[in-house]
Motif scaffolding. Structure first.
Motif, PDB file in Angstrom:
ATOM      1  N   ARG A 163      64.555  -6.675  31.284  1.00  0.00           N
ATOM      2  CA  ARG A 163      64.732  -6.529  32.730  1.00  0.00           C
ATOM      3  C   ARG A 163      64.508  -5.059  33.049  1.00  0.00           C
ATOM      4  N   THR A 164      63.423  -4.757  33.704  1.00  0.00           N
ATOM      5  CA  THR A 164      63.047  -3.363  33.891  1.00  0.00           C
ATOM      6  C   THR A 164      62.280  -3.165  35.179  1.00  0.00           C
ATOM      7  N   ALA A 165      62.463  -2.010  35.758  1.00  0.00           N
ATOM      8  CA  ALA A 165      61.677  -1.617  36.928  1.00  0.00           C
ATOM      9  C   ALA A 165      60.498  -0.743  36.518  1.00  0.00           C
ATOM     10  N   ALA A 166      60.400  -0.412  35.217  1.00  0.00           N
ATOM     11  CA  ALA A 166      59.309   0.426  34.736  1.00  0.00           C
ATOM     12  C   ALA A 166      58.002  -0.350  34.737  1.00  0.00           C
ATOM     13  N   LYS A 167      56.922   0.347  35.011  1.00  0.00           N
ATOM     14  CA  LYS A 167      55.596  -0.263  35.029  1.00  0.00           C
ATOM     15  C   LYS A 167      54.637   0.569  34.194  1.00  0.00           C
ATOM     16  N   PRO A 168      53.640  -0.083  33.573  1.00  0.00           N
ATOM     17  CA  PRO A 168      52.657   0.683  32.805  1.00  0.00           C
ATOM     18  C   PRO A 168      51.958   1.705  33.687  1.00  0.00           C
ATOM     19  N   PRO A 169      51.568   2.838  33.130  1.00  0.00           N
ATOM     20  CA  PRO A 169      50.887   3.861  33.936  1.00  0.00           C
ATOM     21  C   PRO A 169      49.548   3.349  34.444  1.00  0.00           C
ATOM     22  N   ALA A 170      49.197   3.777  35.638  1.00  0.00           N
ATOM     23  CA  ALA A 170      47.918   3.386  36.238  1.00  0.00           C
ATOM     24  C   ALA A 170      46.833   4.291  35.676  1.00  0.00           C
ATOM     25  N   ILE A 171      46.141   3.813  34.663  1.00  0.00           N
ATOM     26  CA  ILE A 171      45.077   4.558  34.003  1.00  0.00           C
ATOM     27  C   ILE A 171      43.783   3.762  34.138  1.00  0.00           C
ATOM     28  N   PRO A 172      42.669   4.406  34.453  1.00  0.00           N
ATOM     29  CA  PRO A 172      41.399   3.682  34.508  1.00  0.00           C
ATOM     30  C   PRO A 172      41.089   3.017  33.172  1.00  0.00           C
ATOM     31  N   PRO A 173      40.194   2.044  33.153  1.00  0.00           N
ATOM     32  CA  PRO A 173      39.796   1.425  31.883  1.00  0.00           C
ATOM     33  C   PRO A 173      39.392   2.479  30.860  1.00  0.00           C
ATOM     34  N   ARG A 174      39.605   2.145  29.614  1.00  0.00           N
ATOM     35  CA  ARG A 174      39.400   3.117  28.540  1.00  0.00           C
ATOM     36  C   ARG A 174      37.993   3.706  28.556  1.00  0.00           C
ATOM     37  N   GLU A 175      37.001   2.872  28.865  1.00  0.00           N
ATOM     38  CA  GLU A 175      35.620   3.352  28.850  1.00  0.00           C
ATOM     39  C   GLU A 175      35.325   4.341  29.973  1.00  0.00           C
ATOM     40  N   LEU A 176      36.201   4.405  30.982  1.00  0.00           N
ATOM     41  CA  LEU A 176      36.015   5.343  32.085  1.00  0.00           C
ATOM     42  C   LEU A 176      36.847   6.616  31.918  1.00  0.00           C
ATOM     43  N   CYS A 177      37.608   6.690  30.837  1.00  0.00           N
ATOM     44  CA  CYS A 177      38.409   7.880  30.576  1.00  0.00           C
ATOM     45  C   CYS A 177      37.649   8.843  29.670  1.00  0.00           C
ATOM     46  N   LEU A 178      38.180  10.040  29.510  1.00  0.00           N
ATOM     47  CA  LEU A 178      37.439  11.125  28.895  1.00  0.00           C
ATOM     48  C   LEU A 178      37.900  11.386  27.465  1.00  0.00           C
ATOM     49  N   GLY A 179      36.958  11.218  26.533  1.00  0.00           N
ATOM     50  CA  GLY A 179      37.211  11.559  25.152  1.00  0.00           C
ATOM     51  C   GLY A 179      36.790  12.980  24.856  1.00  0.00           C
ATOM     52  N   ALA A 180      36.878  13.357  23.598  1.00  0.00           N
ATOM     53  CA  ALA A 180      36.602  14.741  23.217  1.00  0.00           C
ATOM     54  C   ALA A 180      35.169  15.144  23.538  1.00  0.00           C
ATOM     55  N   ALA A 181      34.238  14.200  23.515  1.00  0.00           N
ATOM     56  CA  ALA A 181      32.828  14.531  23.748  1.00  0.00           C
ATOM     57  C   ALA A 181      32.465  14.560  25.230  1.00  0.00           C
ATOM     58  N   ASP A 182      33.417  14.202  26.102  1.00  0.00           N
ATOM     59  CA  ASP A 182      33.097  14.050  27.521  1.00  0.00           C
ATOM     60  C   ASP A 182      33.462  15.248  28.384  1.00  0.00           C
ATOM     61  N   HIS A 183      34.113  16.252  27.796  1.00  0.00           N
ATOM     62  CA  HIS A 183      34.534  17.396  28.604  1.00  0.00           C
ATOM     63  C   HIS A 183      34.546  18.638  27.735  1.00  0.00           C
ATOM     64  N   PRO A 184      34.559  19.801  28.321  1.00  0.00           N
ATOM     65  CA  PRO A 184      34.601  21.028  27.531  1.00  0.00           C
ATOM     66  C   PRO A 184      35.824  21.061  26.628  1.00  0.00           C
ATOM     67  N   ALA A 185      35.706  21.809  25.564  1.00  0.00           N
ATOM     68  CA  ALA A 185      36.797  21.901  24.592  1.00  0.00           C
ATOM     69  C   ALA A 185      38.032  22.506  25.235  1.00  0.00           C
ATOM     70  N   PRO A 186      39.229  22.073  24.806  1.00  0.00           N
ATOM     71  CA  PRO A 186      40.463  22.645  25.341  1.00  0.00           C
ATOM     72  C   PRO A 186      40.628  24.092  24.893  1.00  0.00           C
ATOM     73  N   PRO A 187      41.562  24.795  25.510  1.00  0.00           N
ATOM     74  CA  PRO A 187      41.796  26.179  25.092  1.00  0.00           C
ATOM     75  C   PRO A 187      42.088  26.268  23.596  1.00  0.00           C
ATOM     76  N   ASP A 188      41.469  27.260  22.928  1.00  0.00           N
ATOM     77  CA  ASP A 188      41.685  27.470  21.494  1.00  0.00           C
ATOM     78  C   ASP A 188      41.373  26.223  20.677  1.00  0.00           C
ATOM     79  N   SER A 189      40.324  25.463  21.062  1.00  0.00           N
ATOM     80  CA  SER A 189      40.048  24.178  20.428  1.00  0.00           C
ATOM     81  C   SER A 189      39.786  24.301  18.936  1.00  0.00           C
ATOM     82  N   SER A 190      39.238  25.427  18.487  1.00  0.00           N
ATOM     83  CA  SER A 190      38.937  25.577  17.068  1.00  0.00           C
ATOM     84  C   SER A 190      40.198  25.543  16.217  1.00  0.00           C
ATOM     85  N   ALA A 191      41.347  25.812  16.822  1.00  0.00           N
ATOM     86  CA  ALA A 191      42.609  25.822  16.085  1.00  0.00           C
ATOM     87  C   ALA A 191      43.388  24.519  16.274  1.00  0.00           C
ATOM     88  N   TRP A 192      42.801  23.526  16.942  1.00  0.00           N
ATOM     89  CA  TRP A 192      43.467  22.249  17.174  1.00  0.00           C
ATOM     90  C   TRP A 192      42.967  21.221  16.162  1.00  0.00           C
TER      91      TRP A 192
END
Length: 315
Positions: A163-192
């Motif tokens: 019994r919960t009022a919590a709901k799954p987060p509203a996230i676009p379909p997985r294929e429309l979200c951004l993976g590592a190859a879809d955006h510039p590297a995060p800050p200090d990415s070489s150390a991640w």
């Protein structure tokens, strides 16, 4: 340390008698061929190999913290917590973490480590224990990295009713979200280094920081999995709650965001398939921020929650 771990394998357990993953039925400290008893590492998953622990003596486990799970040279807190969780699951009568509270005392580094466990109480359905992860300084003295107090049980024995009022987060379909190859590297990415072991697909609405346009809301949402395809389980959820980029990035800050304290509640065994993770912060003050996380499985069930206090980066 408690002496209970020494005779745990030989005395009757207050369970239904089923064997649990990662546990042997040989005498304490020995495997099938008389070698050290090892928990984890039996699958082909890098996560399982890198969180494996070996029983040295009752209540004491040897581990090796892998450089593959580091951020800016320090071991990720969620990965280190999973190593502790593995040891507690081997030491206690139950293998599923229910509630785990961890205090991060000093940064964990790649290399050998020791986990010292103690059983505090064992009841009919839950057991409570504590554990410390320690490494060695150059002079050979032990340095405590993390101290944990945790309650374990059998998630499979819980009723299905919710019994919960919590709901799954509203996230676009997985294929429309951004993976590592879809955006510039995060800050200090070489150390991640940890990024190569995770499959994170960020909700574009929370990925503006990667192109210099943070929303300022302090939110991260993503599809989450391990890069080698290993399905989630209660132990890996301890990593999941601390694996996304920190919400401080979405506030326009960059750099390391070290955890001070983290409490995770594991609610269910997750169904196979990718997870959805939502993390938010509402208050950054005095150089610290809180992060609240929810993890949902492929069956739309809330499987983990956490809250942590972290030091805000100075960027």
């Amino acid at each position: 340390m408690s002496g209970e771990a020494a005779d745990r394998e030989t005395r009757g357990r207050e369970t239904d008698g089923r064997e649990t993953e990662g546990r042997t039925t040989h005498g304490p400290g020995t495997g099938a061929a008389g070698g050290p008893e090892r928990a984890g590492g039996g699958s082909g998953s890098e996560f399982d190999r890198d969180t494996a622990v070996t029983l040295r003596e009752p209540g004491v486990y040897d581990a090796g913290l892998s450089a593959g799970w580091t951020i800016l040279g320090a071991v990720n807190g969620g990965y280190a917590l999973a190593v502790l969780g593995r040891a507690l699951g081997a030491a206690l009568p139950y293998t599923d973490p229910f509630s785990v509270s961890a205090y991060y005392l000093t940064p964990s580094l790649p290399g050998p480590a020791v986990v010292r466990t103690e059983t505090i109480r064992t009841g009919r359905t839950l057991s409570t224990g504590q554990a410390s992860l320690l490494q060695y300084a150059e002079d050979g003295t032990e340095v405590e990295r993390i101290r944990v107090l945790a309650t374990y049980g059998d998630l499979g024995a819980l009723p299905e009713e919710a019994r919960t009022a919590a709901k799954p987060p509203a996230i676009p379909p997985r294929e429309l979200c951004l993976g590592a190859a879809d955006h510039p590297a995060p800050p200090d990415s070489s150390a991640w280094a940890i990024a190569d072991r995770l499959d994170i697909r960020l909700d574009p609405a929370t990925a503006g920081w990667a192109v210099g346009a943070p929303s300022g809301k302090g939110e991260m949402r993503a599809w989450f999995g391990l890069a080698d395809g290993r399905d989630a389980d209660p132990l890996s959820l301890l990593l999941t709650v601390d694996a996304l980029p920190p919400t401080s990035f979405d506030l326009g800050l960059s750099g390391w965001t070290p955890t001070i304290e983290l409490t995770a509640h594991i609610r269910r065994r997750p169904a196979p398939g990718p997870l959805r993770v939502a993390i938010s912060t509402r208050n950054l003050a005095g150089g610290f921020l809180e992060e609240d996380a929810e993890v949902w499985d492929s069956a739309d069930r809330l499987v983990a929650q956490s809250r942590q206090l972290a030091r805000a980066p100075r960027g």
